[in-house]
Scaffold this active site. Structure first.
Site, PDB file in Angstrom:
ATOM      1  NE  ARG A 108      45.429 -79.400 -21.710  1.00 46.45           N
ATOM      2  CZ  ARG A 108      45.329 -78.619 -22.653  1.00 46.45           C
ATOM      3  NH1 ARG A 108      45.780 -78.796 -23.700  1.00 46.45           N
ATOM      4  NH2 ARG A 108      44.531 -77.551 -22.479  1.00 46.45           N
ATOM      5  CG  HIS A 135      39.524 -76.795 -21.472  1.00 43.24           C
ATOM      6  ND1 HIS A 135      40.309 -76.564 -20.580  1.00 43.24           N
ATOM      7  CD2 HIS A 135      40.021 -76.396 -22.736  1.00 43.24           C
ATOM      8  CE1 HIS A 135      41.371 -75.910 -20.860  1.00 43.24           C
ATOM      9  NE2 HIS A 135      41.285 -76.046 -22.224  1.00 43.24           N
ATOM     10  CD  GLN A 138      39.775 -71.954 -23.735  1.00 41.55           C
ATOM     11  OE1 GLN A 138      40.772 -72.046 -23.909  1.00 41.55           O
ATOM     12  NE2 GLN A 138      39.468 -70.580 -23.996  1.00 41.55           N
ATOM     13  CG  ASP A 226      37.472 -76.803 -29.849  1.00 39.95           C
ATOM     14  OD1 ASP A 226      38.539 -76.522 -30.139  1.00 39.95           O
ATOM     15  OD2 ASP A 226      37.459 -77.467 -28.557  1.00 39.95           O
ATOM     16  CB  CYS A 265      39.229 -72.865 -26.969  1.00 43.65           C
ATOM     17  SG  CYS A 265      39.557 -74.565 -27.569  1.00 43.65           S
ATOM     18  NE  ARG A 293      42.775 -71.087 -20.468  1.00 45.84           N
ATOM     19  CZ  ARG A 293      43.352 -72.326 -20.895  1.00 45.84           C
ATOM     20  NH1 ARG A 293      43.280 -72.716 -22.080  1.00 45.84           N
ATOM     21  NH2 ARG A 293      43.777 -73.413 -20.077  1.00 45.84           N
TER      22      ARG A 293
HETATM   23  N1   CP Z   1      42.999 -73.680 -25.437  1.00 50.35           N
HETATM   24  C1   CP Z   1      43.855 -74.604 -24.779  1.00 50.35           C
HETATM   25  O1   CP Z   1      43.593 -75.100 -23.807  1.00 50.35           O
HETATM   26  O2   CP Z   1      44.992 -74.329 -25.217  1.00 50.35           O
HETATM   27  P1   CP Z   1      46.444 -75.310 -25.226  1.00 50.35           P
HETATM   28  O3   CP Z   1      46.038 -76.807 -25.507  1.00 50.35           O
HETATM   29  O4   CP Z   1      47.420 -74.710 -25.970  1.00 50.35           O
HETATM   30  O5   CP Z   1      46.561 -75.492 -23.925  1.00 50.35           O
HETATM   31  N1  NVA Z   2      38.695 -79.774 -27.822  1.00 50.15           N
HETATM   32  C1  NVA Z   2      40.040 -79.487 -27.718  1.00 50.15           C
HETATM   33  C2  NVA Z   2      40.657 -78.284 -26.891  1.00 50.15           C
HETATM   34  C3  NVA Z   2      41.906 -78.114 -27.114  1.00 50.15           C
HETATM   35  C4  NVA Z   2      42.448 -76.943 -26.065  1.00 50.15           C
HETATM   36  C5  NVA Z   2      40.772 -80.908 -27.544  1.00 50.15           C
HETATM   37  O1  NVA Z   2      40.407 -81.519 -26.604  1.00 50.15           O
HETATM   38  O2  NVA Z   2      41.619 -81.076 -28.241  1.00 50.15           O
END
Ligand code: CP
Ligand code: NVA
Length: 308
Positions: A108, A135, A138, A226, A265, A293
């Protein structure tokens, strides 16, 4: 060839469908089992996943760790700040070293170019656990959730409200691969990535834009939103003010198809992009979506390691 999962298109529509079927089967086969008990066939026995986090995470961290345990393998979780990566070792060298020690890498990170660099130099699969651009894991969970709620993907009518972010980019990618329609309701200046839109349209998905939130949700079987401000974004008053008309509340859900499914998400900013009444309603699928997930990523891992 090493199977990286930087985006859904790396797998293609047929493989995405195969992963979703595998996830449904594996989920059903272990219903009501203790969560740490491995699946009967332990398909990734002896395999280790390394995870690198350059941003916060709850779901991605726990679901990948549990996925490896249920598949009979294990995971190593690292924050980049505690790695030599965090004090200047290159992404390329990190890729070379981890490839000698583990069977797959999940990362990540912020800049999508970093995960491309990691994949370029890794000789084991690299999986995208979120970048500023996309992502895809997700969206695998989201597709699984939509199917569980009784909707076929081809021809699905889905509405997105709010910011044109990484999650929306991957959802648009899915619309192209799985042939469904997305209507995006959002403010000017917060559009998703133009490349994702063009590729999805070329692949047979329908992507439409409107400034009117009611027009976006009209007839939609699934309503998705989101956070208005993603990790790493500056946000600010103008950003929040631009998003305010796109809050998903009861009135907006009532303008969608009867019994439309609400998805997010998570993490949610209750009272901003969604009201408590909607996220806690019977139409909300967010807890199934979060659980999925785990199930979806088990199949992503199996695909990346050549088992699907
Ligand atoms: N939806 C998602 O990716 O959650 P986290 O940021 O908690 O991993
Ligand atoms: N769009 C959000 C998703 C978090 C899982 C972010 O990037 O913060």
């Amino acid at each position: 060839m090493t199977r990286h999962f930087l985006g859904l298109a790396d797998a293609g529509g047929d493989a995405v469908a195969a992963m979703l079927n595998d996830a449904l089967d594996r989920k059903a086969a272990r219903a009501a089992w203790p969560k740490g008990r491995p699946d009967a066939d332990k398909p990734l026995a002896g395999h280790v996943l390394a995870m690198i986090f350059e941003k916060n995470s709850t779901r991605t961290r726990v679901s990948f760790d549990m996925a490896m345990r249920q598949l009979g393998g294990s995971a190593i979780v690292m924050e980049s700040g505690g790695m030599q990566l965090g004090r200047g070792e290159t992404v390329a060298d990190t890729a070379r070293v981890l490839s000698r020690m583990v069977d797959a890498i999940m990362i990540r990170t912020d800049d999508h170019a970093k995960i491309e660099e990691l994949a370029h130099h890794a000789t084991v699969p690299v999986i995208n656990g979120l970048t500023d651009l996309s992502h895809p894991c997700q969206i695998m969970a989201d597709l699984l959730t939509v199917i569980e709620r009784g909707h076929a993907l081809p021809g699905l009518q889905l509405a997105w409200l709010g910011d044109g972010n990484n999650v929306l980019n991957s959802l648009i990618e899915a619309a192209g691969l799985m042939k469904f329609t997305i209507r995006v309701g959002g403010p000017e200046g917060y559009e998703p990535d133009a490349g994702f839109v063009a590729r999805a349209r070329a692949a047979g998905g329908e992507v439409r834009f409107t400034r009117d939130p009611r027009e976006a949700v009209a007839g939609a079987q699934v309503v998705v939103t989101d956070t208005w401000v993603s990790m790493g974004q500056a946000g600010g008053e103008a950003h929040i003010a631009a998003m305010a008309p796109y809050q998903v509340d009861g009135a907006l859900m009532a303008a969608a198809a009867p019994d439309a499914v609400f998805m997010h998400c998570l993490p949610a900013h209750r009272g901003e992009e969604v009201t408590d009444a909607v996220i806690d309603s019977a139409q909300s699928a967010v807890w199934d979506e979060a659980e999925n997930r785990l199930h979806a990523q088990k199949s992503v891992l199996r695909w990346a390691l050549g088992q699907l």
